[in-house]
Scaffold this motif. Structure first.
Motif, PDB file in Angstrom:
ATOM      1  N   THR A 179       0.811  -1.212   0.000  1.00 34.59           N
ATOM      2  CA  THR A 179       0.000   0.000   0.000  1.00 34.59           C
ATOM      3  C   THR A 179       0.849   1.270   0.000  1.00 34.59           C
ATOM      4  N   LEU A 180       2.146   1.146   0.030  1.00 38.82           N
ATOM      5  CA  LEU A 180       3.020   2.307   0.046  1.00 38.82           C
ATOM      6  C   LEU A 180       3.184   2.878  -1.356  1.00 38.82           C
ATOM      7  N   THR A 181       3.165   4.189  -1.448  1.00 42.05           N
ATOM      8  CA  THR A 181       3.479   4.846  -2.717  1.00 42.05           C
ATOM      9  C   THR A 181       4.996   4.897  -2.863  1.00 42.05           C
ATOM     10  N   GLY A 226       8.606  -5.981  -0.703  1.00 41.84           N
ATOM     11  CA  GLY A 226       9.214  -5.505   0.537  1.00 41.84           C
ATOM     12  C   GLY A 226      10.696  -5.246   0.474  1.00 41.84           C
ATOM     13  N   GLU A 227      11.283  -5.223  -0.725  1.00 45.98           N
ATOM     14  CA  GLU A 227      12.694  -4.901  -0.891  1.00 45.98           C
ATOM     15  C   GLU A 227      12.852  -3.837  -1.964  1.00 45.98           C
ATOM     16  N   VAL A 228      13.883  -3.035  -1.810  1.00 43.87           N
ATOM     17  CA  VAL A 228      14.227  -2.041  -2.817  1.00 43.87           C
ATOM     18  C   VAL A 228      15.733  -2.036  -3.026  1.00 43.87           C
ATOM     19  N   GLU A 229      16.127  -1.660  -4.233  1.00 41.88           N
ATOM     20  CA  GLU A 229      17.532  -1.419  -4.519  1.00 41.88           C
ATOM     21  C   GLU A 229      17.751   0.084  -4.486  1.00 41.88           C
ATOM     22  N   VAL A 230      18.878   0.480  -3.905  1.00 43.46           N
ATOM     23  CA  VAL A 230      19.163   1.896  -3.716  1.00 43.46           C
ATOM     24  C   VAL A 230      20.623   2.153  -4.098  1.00 43.46           C
ATOM     25  N   SER A 231      20.851   3.241  -4.809  1.00 39.71           N
ATOM     26  CA  SER A 231      22.193   3.658  -5.190  1.00 39.71           C
ATOM     27  C   SER A 231      22.387   5.097  -4.719  1.00 39.71           C
ATOM     28  N   ILE A 233      20.621  -2.914  -0.771  1.00 39.97           N
ATOM     29  CA  ILE A 233      19.322  -3.562  -0.806  1.00 39.97           C
ATOM     30  C   ILE A 233      18.738  -3.386   0.582  1.00 39.97           C
ATOM     31  N   LEU A 234      17.571  -2.757   0.641  1.00 45.02           N
ATOM     32  CA  LEU A 234      16.888  -2.566   1.915  1.00 45.02           C
ATOM     33  C   LEU A 234      15.608  -3.382   1.914  1.00 45.02           C
ATOM     34  N   ARG A 235      15.263  -3.892   3.090  1.00 48.19           N
ATOM     35  CA  ARG A 235      14.068  -4.708   3.268  1.00 48.19           C
ATOM     36  C   ARG A 235      13.174  -4.032   4.300  1.00 48.19           C
ATOM     37  N   SER A 236      11.874  -4.045   4.033  1.00 52.69           N
ATOM     38  CA  SER A 236      10.907  -3.501   4.979  1.00 52.69           C
ATOM     39  C   SER A 236      10.684  -4.517   6.100  1.00 52.69           C
ATOM     40  N   VAL A 237      10.979  -4.093   7.330  1.00 51.04           N
ATOM     41  CA  VAL A 237      10.826  -4.950   8.508  1.00 51.04           C
ATOM     42  C   VAL A 237      10.058  -4.160   9.553  1.00 51.04           C
ATOM     43  N   SER A 238       8.857  -4.587   9.848  1.00 52.92           N
ATOM     44  CA  SER A 238       8.013  -3.925  10.858  1.00 52.92           C
ATOM     45  C   SER A 238       7.907  -2.425  10.626  1.00 52.92           C
ATOM     46  N   GLY A 239       7.764  -2.038   9.375  1.00 54.59           N
ATOM     47  CA  GLY A 239       7.561  -0.628   9.039  1.00 54.59           C
ATOM     48  C   GLY A 239       8.823   0.186   8.863  1.00 54.59           C
ATOM     49  N   ALA A 240      10.008  -0.426   9.074  1.00 61.78           N
ATOM     50  CA  ALA A 240      11.276   0.290   8.885  1.00 61.78           C
ATOM     51  C   ALA A 240      12.035  -0.343   7.719  1.00 61.78           C
TER      52      ALA A 240
END
Length: 135
Positions: free
Chosen positions: A5-7, A87-92, A116-123
């Motif tokens: 549901t996140l933009t 629930g994962e994103v790549e970031v540069s 690579i960041l993963r969404s864990v409990s809203g963070a």
């Protein structure tokens, strides 16, 4: 809130908050707070220097042996969040490292983070953080 549901703007804001939390904690020497930005099974690596630290204990050990000395500031710029999936994103991001010396602040390193960041409990937590320096 689930990641479905996140933009894109929500994701970018969350990722930028994690990047800022990491950087502020690093520059203040608060290494427990640095570790709090990583998932428990995260990998931190610096291929230029042969560094690979897997998991919180190894990451903590790496930071404990490589920090100290003159004050530093890590300036993270040009952050691009891409490839959002499940629930994962790549970031540069580009990195400038400043150090305070007798003559004031000066640039000492230029690098790039590939994350690579993963969404864990809203963070958004680092699952993999790769730092490459332009040497």
């Amino acid at each position: 809130m689930s990641t479905e549901t996140l933009t894109y703007a929500d994701v970018v804001a969350g990722v930028q908050a994690s990047l800022a939390a990491y950087t502020q904690a690093m520059d203040s020497g608060r290494f427990d707070d640095v570790l709090a930005t990583f998932s428990s099974d995260a990998v931190f690596e610096i291929p230029n220097f042969g560094v690979v630290a897997e998991g919180h204990d190894a990451i903590r050990e790496y930071y404990a042996t490589t920090t100290g000395g003159a004050p530093l500031r890590h300036v993270v710029v040009n952050t691009l969040v891409s490839d959002q999936k499940e629930g994962e994103v790549e970031v540069s991001s580009d990195l400038l490292v400043l150090q305070k010396g007798d003559a004031g602040w000066g640039l000492i390193m230029v690098g790039k983070y590939q994350d690579i960041l993963r969404s864990v409990s809203g963070a958004w937590l680092f699952q993999r953080r790769t730092l490459s320096f332009a040497i």
